[in-house]
Enzyme design. Structure first.
Site, short mmCIF file in Angstrom:
data_model
loop_
_atom_site.label_atom_id
_atom_site.label_comp_id
_atom_site.label_asym_id
_atom_site.label_seq_id
_atom_site.Cartn_x
_atom_site.Cartn_y
_atom_site.Cartn_z
N ILE A 184 0.87 -1.17 -0.07
CA ILE A 184 -0.08 -0.17 -0.03
C ILE A 184 0.86 1.17 -0.07
CG2 ILE A 184 -1.81 1.35 1.29
CD1 ILE A 184 -3.02 -1.53 1.91
N ARG A 264 -3.51 1.53 10.91
CA ARG A 264 -4.25 1.01 11.97
C ARG A 264 -4.20 2.20 13.23
NH1 ARG A 264 -6.41 -1.83 9.26
NH2 ARG A 264 -6.62 -4.28 9.71
N GLU A 293 -12.51 1.93 17.56
CA GLU A 293 -13.60 1.93 16.51
C GLU A 293 -14.60 1.59 16.60
OE1 GLU A 293 -11.58 0.83 12.76
OE2 GLU A 293 -9.72 1.92 12.95
N HIS A 312 -13.04 4.20 9.01
CA HIS A 312 -12.19 3.05 8.52
C HIS A 312 -12.74 2.36 7.04
CE1 HIS A 312 -9.36 -0.51 9.74
NE2 HIS A 312 -9.39 -0.52 8.57
N GLY A 314 -10.89 2.48 4.17
CA GLY A 314 -9.84 2.50 3.14
C GLY A 314 -10.31 1.69 1.81
O1 LIG Z 1 -7.02 -4.44 6.92
C1 LIG Z 1 -7.76 -4.51 6.11
O2 LIG Z 1 -8.07 -5.04 5.11
C2 LIG Z 1 -8.29 -2.88 5.86
O3 LIG Z 1 -8.03 -2.15 7.14
C3 LIG Z 1 -9.83 -2.95 5.80
O4 LIG Z 1 -9.89 -3.35 4.40
#
Ligand SMILES: O=C(O)[C@H](O)CO
Length: 345
Positions: A184, A264, A293, A312, A314
């Site tokens: 990522i 996180r 969360e 959250h 993403g």
């Molecule tokens: O760990 C993950 O996959 C993300 O935080 C949520 O998709």
């Protein structure tokens, strides 16, 4: 179809003849911990297994979960389920696989699973683009103050165009630091580069050859903190990254720096961040992840104008979530067949 072999009776001696063990076959049982998992994966599981599912479109109450998983062979879970010794005990010795619909796995006790021979599937790669896209959206929303600006437009605060109103730092010509340069982090670097940034720095345990593509330079954590105009945290939560962004880190950052976190919540000391934002030790923060969360509504982060908080999301691109669901199901099915899983931890 996959079946588990069930022994109905032990071999026995009848008038000197050993009778064969009676065997029967039944379908594996897989438990899905919430009823709003994207359908693609559930359909795949249903073709080959008996699927039991939570009735909750949210995290299951713990007691209910512990009862529901007794005797299952597989668990399809999400990052909101804590998979620990208690869960493994409650499932019992038939449990063969945990499939989590996430790339993050800090909610799973990996050592305990390994000790018991329970395999773990997760969803790397398929959510990289979606998460990198959201990271860019959050970065720009935070630096260019989009939520504040929209509030002004909707609430009558927009009186006329004004030269210094709603201004924030631009990405062009800036130094962007990325903490955690895995899949990522690298995908974020590629996107950041397109904004004509001056340089990209990264902090990572090991040197990443992929950095050549974007010209990203490996630096120490201190260098990342002191030199970056924008810092993006993409580091997995492990003991070494826990609260890496703490009071000392904020004090080393530029007063004009913007922090974005899409990994996180645990990588940030949140109390120290609140203080840093209140005292303008740093300019702003954009958070897709928090501790806990959901973030309680009275948390100061939700009141600070220089903080953007997202719930959250993403990986929350429609196709991505379905692909994650299918990969989770395929991980489970392969493990039940005793075959290599597409993505095993
Ligand atoms: O760990 C993950 O996959 C993300 O935080 C949520 O998709």
């Amino acid at each position: 179809m996959i079946y588990k072999r069930v022994v109905l009776s032990a071999p026995s001696l009848v008038r000197g003849v050993v009778t064969a063990r009676k065997m029967s076959s039944e379908r594996f049982q897989v438990f899905v911990t919430r009823n709003d998992m994207p359908q693609g994966g559930i359909d795949l599981l249903k073709k080959e297994c008996d699927v039991k599912m939570s009735s909750h479109p949210s995290t299951m109450p713990r007691e209910e979960l512990l009862k529901a998983i007794a005797g299952v062979s597989g668990i399809f879970c999400s990052l909101t389920d804590r998979i620990d010794r208690e869960v493994l005990d409650a499932a019992g010795p038939d449990l063969k696989v945990i499939g989590t619909i996430s790339v993050g796995h800090d909610h799973i006790d990996l050592a305990e699973c390994k000790k018991r021979g329970v395999r773990i599937g997760y969803t790397p790669d398929v959510l990289t683009d979606a998460t990198a896209e959201l990271t860019m959206a959050l970065l720009l929303s935070t630096s260019r103050r989009l939520p504040e600006a929209q509030h002004e437009a909707r609430s009558g605060g927009w009186k006329s165009w004004a030269p210094t109103w709603m201004t924030g730092p631009g990405l062009a010509g800036s130094t962007v630091g990325i903490a955690g340069f895995g899949r990522i982090g690298q995908a974020v670097a590629r996107r950041v580069k397109a904004f004509n940034t001056k340089q990209i720095l990264y902090f990572n345990r090991s040197e990443r050859p992929e950095a050549q593509e974007t010209g990203a330079i490996k630096v120490t954590f201190d260098e990342l903190l002191t030199q970056s105009d924008f810092i993006i945290c993409c580091a997995a939560l492990v003991p070494e990254t826990k609260e890496m962004f703490n009071k000392a880190a904020f004090e080393k950052m530029k007063k004009t720096a913007v922090l974005v976190n899409t990994s996180r919540g645990g990588t940030v000391d949140q109390d120290a961040l609140i203080e840093a934002l209140q005292n303008n030790t740093i300019r702003a923060a954009g958070l897709d992840v928090t501790t806990p969360e959901p973030l309680p509504l009275d948390n100061p982060l939700l009141k600070l104008p220089n903080c953007v908080v997202l719930p959250h999301i993403g990986s929350a691109a429609i196709e991505t979530r379905n692909t994650m669901s299918e990969l989770t199901a395929n991980n489970i099915l392969k493990a039940l067949k005793g075959e290599p899983m597409p993505a095993e931890l």
